[in-house]
Every structure is written in C-alpha cells, then in structure tokens.
Design a protein around this motif. Structure first.
Motif, PDB file in Angstrom:
ATOM      1  N   PHE A 113      58.569  54.243  40.843  1.00  0.00           N
ATOM      2  CA  PHE A 113      57.673  54.955  39.932  1.00  0.00           C
ATOM      3  C   PHE A 113      56.708  54.016  39.218  1.00  0.00           C
ATOM      4  N   CYS A 114      56.928  52.711  39.332  1.00  0.00           N
ATOM      5  CA  CYS A 114      56.094  51.734  38.628  1.00  0.00           C
ATOM      6  C   CYS A 114      54.881  51.398  39.476  1.00  0.00           C
ATOM      7  N   GLN A 115      53.738  51.920  39.120  1.00  0.00           N
ATOM      8  CA  GLN A 115      52.522  51.723  39.901  1.00  0.00           C
ATOM      9  C   GLN A 115      51.384  51.200  39.027  1.00  0.00           C
ATOM     10  N   MET A 116      50.582  50.324  39.615  1.00  0.00           N
ATOM     11  CA  MET A 116      49.403  49.823  38.925  1.00  0.00           C
ATOM     12  C   MET A 116      48.350  50.925  38.913  1.00  0.00           C
ATOM     13  N   ARG A 117      47.657  51.076  37.806  1.00  0.00           N
ATOM     14  CA  ARG A 117      46.754  52.209  37.662  1.00  0.00           C
ATOM     15  C   ARG A 117      45.547  52.124  38.601  1.00  0.00           C
ATOM     16  N   ASP A 133      42.352  32.886  36.817  1.00  0.00           N
ATOM     17  CA  ASP A 133      43.265  31.993  36.123  1.00  0.00           C
ATOM     18  C   ASP A 133      44.090  32.774  35.105  1.00  0.00           C
ATOM     19  N   GLY A 134      45.303  32.282  34.869  1.00  0.00           N
ATOM     20  CA  GLY A 134      46.143  32.941  33.878  1.00  0.00           C
ATOM     21  C   GLY A 134      47.509  32.304  33.805  1.00  0.00           C
ATOM     22  N   SER A 135      48.397  32.934  33.072  1.00  0.00           N
ATOM     23  CA  SER A 135      49.771  32.440  32.944  1.00  0.00           C
ATOM     24  C   SER A 135      50.727  33.617  33.001  1.00  0.00           C
ATOM     25  N   SER A 165      50.561  43.031  31.489  1.00  0.00           N
ATOM     26  CA  SER A 165      49.210  42.928  30.945  1.00  0.00           C
ATOM     27  C   SER A 165      48.511  41.654  31.387  1.00  0.00           C
ATOM     28  N   ALA A 166      49.273  40.604  31.720  1.00  0.00           N
ATOM     29  CA  ALA A 166      48.658  39.346  32.156  1.00  0.00           C
ATOM     30  C   ALA A 166      47.864  39.507  33.431  1.00  0.00           C
ATOM     31  N   VAL A 167      48.152  40.540  34.191  1.00  0.00           N
ATOM     32  CA  VAL A 167      47.474  40.769  35.473  1.00  0.00           C
ATOM     33  C   VAL A 167      46.066  41.329  35.262  1.00  0.00           C
ATOM     34  N   ASN A 168      45.820  41.984  34.138  1.00  0.00           N
ATOM     35  CA  ASN A 168      44.519  42.605  33.871  1.00  0.00           C
ATOM     36  C   ASN A 168      43.377  41.592  33.890  1.00  0.00           C
ATOM     37  N   GLY A 169      42.204  42.074  34.285  1.00  0.00           N
ATOM     38  CA  GLY A 169      41.021  41.227  34.186  1.00  0.00           C
ATOM     39  C   GLY A 169      40.183  41.207  35.448  1.00  0.00           C
ATOM     40  N   ALA A 170      39.154  40.348  35.436  1.00  0.00           N
ATOM     41  CA  ALA A 170      38.211  40.246  36.553  1.00  0.00           C
ATOM     42  C   ALA A 170      38.678  39.179  37.542  1.00  0.00           C
TER      43      ALA A 170
END
Length: 278
Positions: A157-161, A201-203, A179-184
């Motif tokens: 049931f866990c799906q990315m929007r 880039d991210g962590s 939330s870390a996955v969000n972005g351009a």
C-alpha cells in the motif's frame, strides 16, 4: 416434511426453543430442526416466499441460537442477510415502533457473531454499511483486518505519489513516505541514450550523504524496472522505490511507484534506534 421444505425447520425450531412445555421430545425436535438449518442454511433461512417464512418465523431466542451456532454451513454475508431480514421484519402481532427498535437492538448484539472481515470490501461498503444495526466501529475493524491480511500476503500500500516531468531535462519527485527523496532530479545521461538516468544530491538517515538516483534495472528475463535508489559510500546502492517499465516508457513513469519493503523496514529500525538514543 422438513427435508422437502427446509424453511419449515425454522418454525419447528422456534416452537421447540420458545415453547412453554419443554420435554425430551421437544429437545430432540429442536436438535433435528437445527441440524437442517445448519446443513441447508440458505434454503431454510432465506427461502422463496412460497416455501415458508424462514428466518421471519424465528423468535429472539431462536435467531440467537442460529447466529451463534458454530457449525452452520454458510458464509458470513449470508448470515448478515439473515439477520437483516429478521431485523427488518415486523410481526403483525407486535407491529409497533417499540418492537422494531427492539429488533434492531437485538440485531446489533447478535451481529457480534458475524466475522465481517470475511465479507468482501465491496459488500461491506454497500450492503452492510446500509444496515442500521452495524456500527461504524465494526466496519472499521473489518477493513483494518482485511488490510493487514492483504499486506501480509504481499500487497503493497506504500506508493510514491508522483514523478513530474519538466522541459529542461529534469524530473520532480513529490509525495513519497521518505521526504529526503523529494526534489528535482537532473539528467546524467547523454541525449542519445534510450533510458535516461537522473540524480540529485542528498542524505539518507543511517547511510550518510550520497546521491538519489532514478534509473532502470534489467532483470534476468530482459524486462526492465525503474528504480529510485540511494548511492552512497564506495559504490553502495540501496533501492527505495520501484516501478515496472512499460514498452513505451523511456522516462520515469508518473505513478505506479511502490516501496521496497525490506529497505523501508531497515530505515524504520534505524529511526527507532535514534529515538531511543536521544
């Protein structure tokens, strides 16, 4: 006679259960009638109008005996139909508002014998929800049980929007549980490559800094999957979300992303440990 017209078993059962003169004969008769109801529940309880009253002929004691019987051979939805038909019925000798309200109270109590989690969600949302004697809490518990069972059987049931495409070689990721996955995400592939690759880039908690990647993965049968992964350390890769590649999809799909459950369970454990250490 009851073998040929099983609906008559309801009348016999009610008379044997509620009759004033209790004896060995009435107990035996009750046992025989209940046996017919058990084996031929739908025919006995919900017969055509020309074959007897069925559940309508049951009094309060008899309907309770039927609803609580663990040997009755029918499904939960049929038991619900029986109870609803009984609750909606108004015997002519007691046809008043008080008797109707009393039947609803009895039906509400007896509905506890029905396992609503074994009723199809469509029937729960339509037929069952319309009954006055089934409370919202009962429905919520049934849905919860069904959802947990579905999850245990592998339904995710866990799906990315969404993944939104832009015109400048970027895609926007929005709405995942992490939330870390969000972005351009910028394209890192040459324009002549069929399946583009994107990164940002991210962590990630527990893994430090690195790059989030949108890329394809070729399976053993040569089919492909779109993956959203995290690249960290000395060429380490952890998969976060996945989506199948359709034949005409050469860019990340807009929807149909599902979480990689093993990874998300690891991340939950890391988050729990961090909370305990604070």
């Amino acid at each position: 006679m009851m073998d040929e017209y099983p609906a008559l078993a309801c009348s016999v059962l009610d008379e044997a259960v509620s009759g004033a003169n209790k004896c060995i004969q009435t107990e035996e008769l009750s046992h025989v009638a209940l046996g017919i109801v058990r084996l031929r529940a739908e025919s006995a309880l919900l017969p055509p109008d020309t074959y007897g009253a069925g559940v309508h002929s049951l009094g309060e004691a008899a309907i309770e005996l039927v609803m609580s019987d663990e040997k009755i051979q029918t499904d939960e939805l049929t038991l619900f139909y029986c109870l609803k038909k009984w609750a909606d019925h108004e015997p002519e000798v007691h046809s008043n508002k008080k008797s109707t309200e009393h039947r609803l109270v009895v039906a509400q109590r007896l509905s506890s014998h029905i396992d609503f989690s074994k009723v199809a969600p469509t029937d729960l949302a339509t037929t069952v929800s319309s009954a006055d004697f089934v409370h919202f809490e009962v429905m919520a518990l049934a849905y919860k049980t069904q959802a947990l069972q579905a999850e245990q059987k592998g339904i995710n049931f866990c799906q990315m929007r969404t993944v939104q495409h832009t015109t400048n070689g970027k895609v926007m990721v929005q709405g995942p549980g992490l939330s870390a996955v969000n972005g351009a995400y910028k394209s890192t592939s040459a324009r002549n490559i069929q399946f583009q690759k994107y990164s940002k880039d991210g962590s990630l908690l527990g893994y430090g800094t690195g790059k989030f990647l949108l890329h394809t993965l070729t399976m053993h049968d040569d089919s492909k999957k779109w993956m959203l992964s995290f690249h960290y350390g000395m060429d380490q890769l952890i998969d976060l979300y996945t989506s199948p590649v359709l034949s005409d999809e050469i860019v990340p799909p807009m929807q149909k992303w599902v979480a990689c459950l093993a990874t998300h369970e690891k991340l939950r454990r890391v988050a729990s440990r961090n909370k305990l250490q604070k």
